[in-house]
Motif scaffolding. Structure first.
Motif, short mmCIF file in Angstrom:
data_model
loop_
_atom_site.label_atom_id
_atom_site.label_comp_id
_atom_site.label_asym_id
_atom_site.label_seq_id
_atom_site.Cartn_x
_atom_site.Cartn_y
_atom_site.Cartn_z
N ALA A 211 0.83 -1.22 0.00
CA ALA A 211 0.00 0.00 0.00
C ALA A 211 0.86 1.26 0.00
O ALA A 211 0.54 2.26 0.65
CB ALA A 211 -0.99 0.01 1.17
N VAL A 212 1.99 1.19 -0.71
CA VAL A 212 2.90 2.32 -0.85
C VAL A 212 3.04 2.58 -2.35
O VAL A 212 3.07 1.64 -3.15
CB VAL A 212 4.27 1.99 -0.22
N THR A 213 3.10 3.83 -2.75
CA THR A 213 3.18 4.14 -4.17
C THR A 213 4.52 3.68 -4.77
O THR A 213 5.52 3.58 -4.05
CB THR A 213 3.04 5.65 -4.42
N VAL A 214 4.51 3.45 -6.07
CA VAL A 214 5.73 3.06 -6.77
C VAL A 214 6.79 4.15 -6.60
O VAL A 214 7.97 3.86 -6.37
CB VAL A 214 5.43 2.80 -8.26
N SER A 215 6.38 5.40 -6.69
CA SER A 215 7.37 6.48 -6.57
C SER A 215 7.99 6.49 -5.17
O SER A 215 9.19 6.76 -5.02
CB SER A 215 6.75 7.83 -6.90
#
Ligand code: FES
Length: 158
Positions: free
Chosen positions: A24-28
């Motif tokens: 649940a963490v963005t790719v960026s």
């Protein structure tokens, strides 16, 4: 499975998209963590990133540390002691959390002092650099000389 047994799926490799979805963490954000040395990947023949499944736990710890206000530099420093090729053990995590305790205690003390100095702010709104403990807790900008000063809050910044 206990913390010392990585289990059969520990060798599973995740793409950055899978890691983002599962953590649940963005790719960026994952790329940022990697640039900061907090997580690491390998590359496929097609130059795509692959992450060990154990990186999921690292990302969870990074997120927990961020919520607690632990600077990423301190997280990276602590991660140096963790194994990179296996799931960290319970002892590994206990050492890491002990390393952060001093930082958390310092932050709690600074926040308690700030809370104590806010009583005069209720209904005031002056935001005076000389008077206001919210804008200038413990008069931290006094030693920076005359004139306007920016203040970025208590404790170290990330
Ligand atoms: S807002 Fe006036 S003292 Fe803080």
């Amino acid at each position: 499975m206990n913390d010392d047994d990585p289990g059969p799926r520990a060798t599973e490799q995740l793409s950055v998209g899978q890691l983002a979805e599962r953590s649940a963490v963005t790719v960026s954000a994952l790329h940022f963590y990697e640039r900061r040395g907090l997580i690491a990947s390998t590359r496929t023949a097609g130059n795509q990133r692959r992450y060990a499944r154990s990186v999921l736990r690292r990302v969870a710890v990074i997120r927990a540390a961020q919520r607690a206000g632990i600077p990423l530099a301190l997280v990276a420093e602590s991660f140096v002691e963790l194994p990179t090729d296996a799931v960290p053990t319970r002892d590994d995590w206990q050492r890491l959390s002990a390393h952060w305790r001093g930082e958390l205690d310092a932050r709690i003390n600074a926040l308690e002092k700030l809370r104590g100095s806010l009583g005069g702010c209720i209904g005031c709104g002056c935001l005076s650099l000389e008077e206001c403990g919210f804008v200038n807790p413990s008069d931290l900008v006094a030693g920076q000389g005359p004139g306007a000063r920016a203040f970025d809050g208590p404790g170290p910044t990330v």
